[in-house]
Design a protein around this motif. Structure first.
Motif, PDB file in Angstrom:
ATOM      1  N   ALA A   1      25.693   3.996 -25.076  1.00  0.00           N
ATOM      2  CA  ALA A   1      24.613   5.069 -25.613  1.00  0.00           C
ATOM      3  C   ALA A   1      23.353   4.982 -25.230  1.00  0.00           C
ATOM      4  O   ALA A   1      22.567   5.912 -24.960  1.00  0.00           O
ATOM      5  CB  ALA A   1      24.664   4.668 -27.255  1.00  0.00           C
ATOM      6  N   LYS A   2      22.794   3.449 -24.864  1.00  0.00           N
ATOM      7  CA  LYS A   2      21.431   3.616 -24.377  1.00  0.00           C
ATOM      8  C   LYS A   2      21.237   4.079 -23.204  1.00  0.00           C
ATOM      9  O   LYS A   2      20.298   4.684 -22.672  1.00  0.00           O
ATOM     10  CB  LYS A   2      21.065   1.903 -24.466  1.00  0.00           C
ATOM     11  CG  LYS A   2      19.637   1.763 -24.198  1.00  0.00           C
ATOM     12  CD  LYS A   2      19.090   0.348 -24.127  1.00  0.00           C
ATOM     13  CE  LYS A   2      17.694   0.148 -23.875  1.00  0.00           C
ATOM     14  NZ  LYS A   2      17.279  -1.314 -24.164  1.00  0.00           N
ATOM     15  N   THR A   3      22.359   3.631 -22.184  1.00  0.00           N
ATOM     16  CA  THR A   3      22.185   3.902 -20.670  1.00  0.00           C
ATOM     17  C   THR A   3      22.394   5.204 -20.556  1.00  0.00           C
ATOM     18  O   THR A   3      21.710   5.845 -19.700  1.00  0.00           O
ATOM     19  CB  THR A   3      23.357   3.073 -19.879  1.00  0.00           C
ATOM     20  OG1 THR A   3      23.297   1.809 -19.893  1.00  0.00           O
ATOM     21  CG2 THR A   3      23.358   3.625 -18.429  1.00  0.00           C
ATOM     22  N   SER A   4      23.204   6.053 -21.290  1.00  0.00           N
ATOM     23  CA  SER A   4      23.436   7.460 -21.150  1.00  0.00           C
ATOM     24  C   SER A   4      22.448   8.326 -21.874  1.00  0.00           C
ATOM     25  O   SER A   4      22.788   9.566 -21.984  1.00  0.00           O
ATOM     26  CB  SER A   4      24.957   7.834 -21.595  1.00  0.00           C
ATOM     27  OG  SER A   4      25.980   7.004 -20.921  1.00  0.00           O
ATOM     28  N   LYS A   5      21.503   7.552 -22.637  1.00  0.00           N
ATOM     29  CA  LYS A   5      20.635   8.307 -23.574  1.00  0.00           C
ATOM     30  C   LYS A   5      21.195   9.339 -24.393  1.00  0.00           C
ATOM     31  O   LYS A   5      20.807  10.524 -24.594  1.00  0.00           O
ATOM     32  CB  LYS A   5      19.520   8.952 -22.859  1.00  0.00           C
ATOM     33  CG  LYS A   5      18.807   8.080 -21.858  1.00  0.00           C
ATOM     34  CD  LYS A   5      17.604   8.817 -21.104  1.00  0.00           C
ATOM     35  CE  LYS A   5      16.808   7.766 -20.150  1.00  0.00           C
ATOM     36  NZ  LYS A   5      16.117   6.630 -20.971  1.00  0.00           N
ATOM     37  N   LEU A   6      22.205   8.936 -25.219  1.00  0.00           N
ATOM     38  CA  LEU A   6      23.116   9.647 -25.952  1.00  0.00           C
ATOM     39  C   LEU A   6      22.288  10.193 -27.195  1.00  0.00           C
ATOM     40  O   LEU A   6      21.329   9.614 -27.596  1.00  0.00           O
ATOM     41  CB  LEU A   6      24.246   8.951 -26.756  1.00  0.00           C
ATOM     42  CG  LEU A   6      25.224   8.674 -25.642  1.00  0.00           C
ATOM     43  CD1 LEU A   6      26.597   7.879 -26.185  1.00  0.00           C
ATOM     44  CD2 LEU A   6      25.734   9.959 -24.765  1.00  0.00           C
ATOM     45  N   GLN A   7      22.565  11.469 -27.373  1.00  0.00           N
ATOM     46  CA  GLN A   7      21.621  11.923 -28.696  1.00  0.00           C
ATOM     47  C   GLN A   7      22.622  12.542 -29.967  1.00  0.00           C
ATOM     48  O   GLN A   7      23.589  13.139 -29.524  1.00  0.00           O
ATOM     49  CB  GLN A   7      20.861  13.215 -28.393  1.00  0.00           C
ATOM     50  CG  GLN A   7      19.868  12.840 -27.278  1.00  0.00           C
ATOM     51  CD  GLN A   7      18.605  13.895 -26.990  1.00  0.00           C
ATOM     52  OE1 GLN A   7      18.637  15.023 -28.039  1.00  0.00           O
ATOM     53  NE2 GLN A   7      18.154  13.936 -26.058  1.00  0.00           N
ATOM     54  N   GLY A   8      22.456  11.696 -31.099  1.00  0.00           N
ATOM     55  CA  GLY A   8      23.276  11.818 -32.032  1.00  0.00           C
ATOM     56  C   GLY A   8      23.778  13.458 -32.336  1.00  0.00           C
ATOM     57  O   GLY A   8      24.712  13.917 -32.696  1.00  0.00           O
ATOM     58  N   THR A   9      22.642  14.349 -32.684  1.00  0.00           N
ATOM     59  CA  THR A   9      22.700  15.739 -32.727  1.00  0.00           C
ATOM     60  C   THR A   9      23.507  16.436 -31.841  1.00  0.00           C
ATOM     61  O   THR A   9      24.360  17.251 -32.114  1.00  0.00           O
ATOM     62  CB  THR A   9      21.023  16.228 -33.159  1.00  0.00           C
ATOM     63  OG1 THR A   9      20.608  15.658 -34.089  1.00  0.00           O
ATOM     64  CG2 THR A   9      21.033  17.968 -33.413  1.00  0.00           C
ATOM     65  N   SER A  10      23.075  16.276 -30.608  1.00  0.00           N
ATOM     66  CA  SER A  10      24.183  16.823 -29.627  1.00  0.00           C
ATOM     67  C   SER A  10      25.452  16.612 -29.502  1.00  0.00           C
ATOM     68  O   SER A  10      26.404  17.411 -29.418  1.00  0.00           O
ATOM     69  CB  SER A  10      23.407  16.501 -27.952  1.00  0.00           C
ATOM     70  OG  SER A  10      22.301  17.028 -27.688  1.00  0.00           O
ATOM     71  N   LEU A  11      25.765  15.162 -29.636  1.00  0.00           N
ATOM     72  CA  LEU A  11      27.242  14.776 -30.025  1.00  0.00           C
ATOM     73  C   LEU A  11      27.838  15.341 -31.195  1.00  0.00           C
ATOM     74  O   LEU A  11      28.952  15.962 -30.950  1.00  0.00           O
ATOM     75  CB  LEU A  11      27.249  13.365 -30.144  1.00  0.00           C
ATOM     76  CG  LEU A  11      27.022  12.456 -28.986  1.00  0.00           C
ATOM     77  CD1 LEU A  11      26.951  10.790 -29.461  1.00  0.00           C
ATOM     78  CD2 LEU A  11      28.173  12.643 -27.944  1.00  0.00           C
ATOM     79  N   PHE A  12      27.080  15.545 -32.214  1.00  0.00           N
ATOM     80  CA  PHE A  12      27.544  16.093 -33.547  1.00  0.00           C
ATOM     81  C   PHE A  12      27.939  17.543 -33.369  1.00  0.00           C
ATOM     82  O   PHE A  12      29.112  18.079 -33.741  1.00  0.00           O
ATOM     83  CB  PHE A  12      26.634  15.678 -34.383  1.00  0.00           C
ATOM     84  CG  PHE A  12      27.056  16.290 -36.074  1.00  0.00           C
ATOM     85  CD1 PHE A  12      28.069  15.822 -36.884  1.00  0.00           C
ATOM     86  CD2 PHE A  12      26.488  17.447 -36.166  1.00  0.00           C
ATOM     87  CE1 PHE A  12      28.611  16.311 -37.932  1.00  0.00           C
ATOM     88  CE2 PHE A  12      26.761  17.907 -37.701  1.00  0.00           C
ATOM     89  CZ  PHE A  12      27.796  17.420 -38.284  1.00  0.00           C
ATOM     90  N   LEU A  13      26.817  18.242 -32.981  1.00  0.00           N
ATOM     91  CA  LEU A  13      27.023  19.767 -32.628  1.00  0.00           C
ATOM     92  C   LEU A  13      27.955  20.199 -31.545  1.00  0.00           C
ATOM     93  O   LEU A  13      28.514  21.412 -31.552  1.00  0.00           O
ATOM     94  CB  LEU A  13      25.596  20.379 -32.406  1.00  0.00           C
ATOM     95  CG  LEU A  13      24.744  20.404 -33.913  1.00  0.00           C
ATOM     96  CD1 LEU A  13      23.489  20.830 -33.572  1.00  0.00           C
ATOM     97  CD2 LEU A  13      25.501  20.830 -34.935  1.00  0.00           C
ATOM     98  N   SER A  14      28.195  19.282 -30.649  1.00  0.00           N
ATOM     99  CA  SER A  14      29.322  19.555 -29.853  1.00  0.00           C
ATOM    100  C   SER A  14      30.893  19.253 -30.187  1.00  0.00           C
ATOM    101  O   SER A  14      31.785  19.240 -29.382  1.00  0.00           O
ATOM    102  CB  SER A  14      29.094  18.913 -28.357  1.00  0.00           C
ATOM    103  OG  SER A  14      29.000  17.554 -28.349  1.00  0.00           O
TER     104      SER A  14
END
Length: 451
Positions: free
Chosen positions: A265-278
């Protein structure tokens, strides 16, 4: 706490004085003449805040100015980061630069109180017969030196956003009160698939993971205010709840595999909102900021309904709502303003009816007399049923709960850094959770003992 903060305030005041910026205190005669238009001149106030003009403050100020030709307000935006807050504090001392201002962190407000930059409001409240309990609740204001220095404009409620289609698929109800154990059970049942097609059950955090931020919010459900401190010289990091939080994250990421691993999550700079809405995660702990993205179907196209649940508690007996939830936008008057009476009139209006234009951007008013149905409509937008489970939103947004108000902030930045560093080692498997919190405790105590 107060002794340390007083030292910080003195340093701030002396530093600004050395820069030649210390202005004179307000002139009571000028204050009286300028505050109510008795001189026949228009009183001009400067109102500083960090919210962009287009997100409501511009409209709020225009509403006030239209109704009050004798007191005209100018909105000045500062960026809510270290340089922006330094600019505000410098301007507080320069005469005529700031009259009313908003504080977005309690530790920043405490520093300003102890630097004598904030006007006590008790005499204004008494004179106006402004009932704080009736308007905001009896715990809305934390007093310092037995004085009231601010009134909160909003209540910030964190919550868990859940894809209702996935809930229905798993035949799970919308949670109304739950613990981390129950949250994990939901995450297991909502996780599906493998590899690139995997749907995660959980993501904790809106942006890439921040360990201290979410640990802070969680442990306060059990420990309440000042959770990281036993006293001004000793941390509370040996309390079992800190290890329990890390154990929960490790369990979800490495054992149950229902949440993206921290390193990924840190390396890929994951964003919760983007993950959720996709549709890549079923649940995300974020808050009202996520609602703006849910409404933005142009950039985040989706056709599912979002339901809302309160943030999980440590145990079923946890008393508090966590540190991400509570009173915020602490509105104050500059102690160096020469227009304090007029500033109070504007402040009183702003924290009640005046901040309505900011609601649509997710800032739910703290004012108890606000029209909740109207707030829900403004926050969720037109035809909200297409995107939101409205009743679950109202449950979390207007929950009748006891909020956490911290008063201890000694060496907070250093403690945050320690928690992030040691917590990361636990989450990537470099250390056990026991060793991680043991190191947190030792390092934090060493720093607190030095000052």
């Amino acid at each position: 706490m107060m002794n340390h903060q007083r030292k910080v305030g003195i340093i701030l005041t002396v530093s600004l004085a050395a820069m030649g910026l210390v202005g004179c205190g307000s002139d009571p005669a000028a204050d009286k003449a300028g505050s109510n238009g008795a001189s026949g001149k228009v009183v001009k106030l400067k109102f500083w805040g960090a919210v962009p003009e287009e997100s409501g403050p511009k409209q709020a100020v225009e509403n006030w100015n239209k109704a009050h030709p004798d007191i005209q307000v100018e909105y000045v935006r500062f960026v809510n980061d270290e340089s922006g807050n330094t600019k505000l504090e410098t301007s507080l001392i320069a005469g005529g630069e700031v009259d009313v201002f908003v504080n977005y962190r309690m530790d920043k407000l405490v520093k300003r109180i102890n630097a004598n930059l904030v006007e006590p409001l008790d005499s204004y409240i008494a004179q106006a017969q402004f009932d704080i309990k009736d308007n905001f609740g009896d715990k809305a204001i934390t007093k310092f030196n037995n004085k009231s220095y601010y009134i909160p404009a909003i209540i910030l409620n964190d919550f868990v956003s859940i894809n209702k289609s996935y809930l229905d698929e798993a035949k799970l109800p919308i949670p109304t009160d739950w613990t981390w154990d129950q949250y994990k059970d939901y995450a297991v049942k909502l996780t599906k698939g493998q590899g690139n097609d995997k749907r995660w059950g959980s993501f904790v955090g809106n942006l890439e993971p921040k360990i201290y931020e979410w640990m802070d919010k969680t442990v306060k459900t059990e420990l309440g205010p000042n959770a990281f401190y036993k006293d001004a010289q000793t941390s509370n990091l040996d309390n079992p709840v800190f290890k329990s939080y890390l154990d929960t994250m490790v369990d979800m990421e490495r054992n149950l595999k229902v949440q993206p691993p921290y390193a990924e999550a840190k390396t890929s700079k994951l964003q919760g909102t983007s993950l959720f809405l996709s549709g890549k995660t079923a649940m995300v702990w974020n808050g009202t900021a996520g609602i703006r993205s849910i409404k933005n179907t142009k950039d985040f196209p989706h056709d599912f309904v979002t339901a809302f649940a309160p943030t999980p508690k440590m145990t079923s007996n946890s008393k508090f709502i966590g540190g991400g939830t509570g009173y915020l936008d602490f509105v104050t008057i500059n102690a160096n303003s020469s227009k304090k009476e007029a500033a109070w009139e504007f402040l009183k209006w702003y924290v009640t009816e005046g901040n309505e234009p900011l609601i649509s951007s997710g800032r739910v008013p703290a004012w108890k007399k606000v029209d909740k149905e109207k707030v829900a409509k403004l926050v969720l937008g037109d035809n909200p049923e297409k995107l939101f489970d409205v009743e679950s939103f109202k449950r979390v947004a207007f929950a009748d709960v006891e909020y956490v108000n911290d008063t201890e902030f000694k060496n907070l930045a250093e403690i945050q850094k320690i928690v992030d560093e040691e917590g990361e080692r636990a989450l990537i498997g470099d250390k056990s959770t026991a060793d991680a919190v043991g190191n947190m405790k030792k390092r934090a105590d060493d720093i607190l003992a030095k000052k």
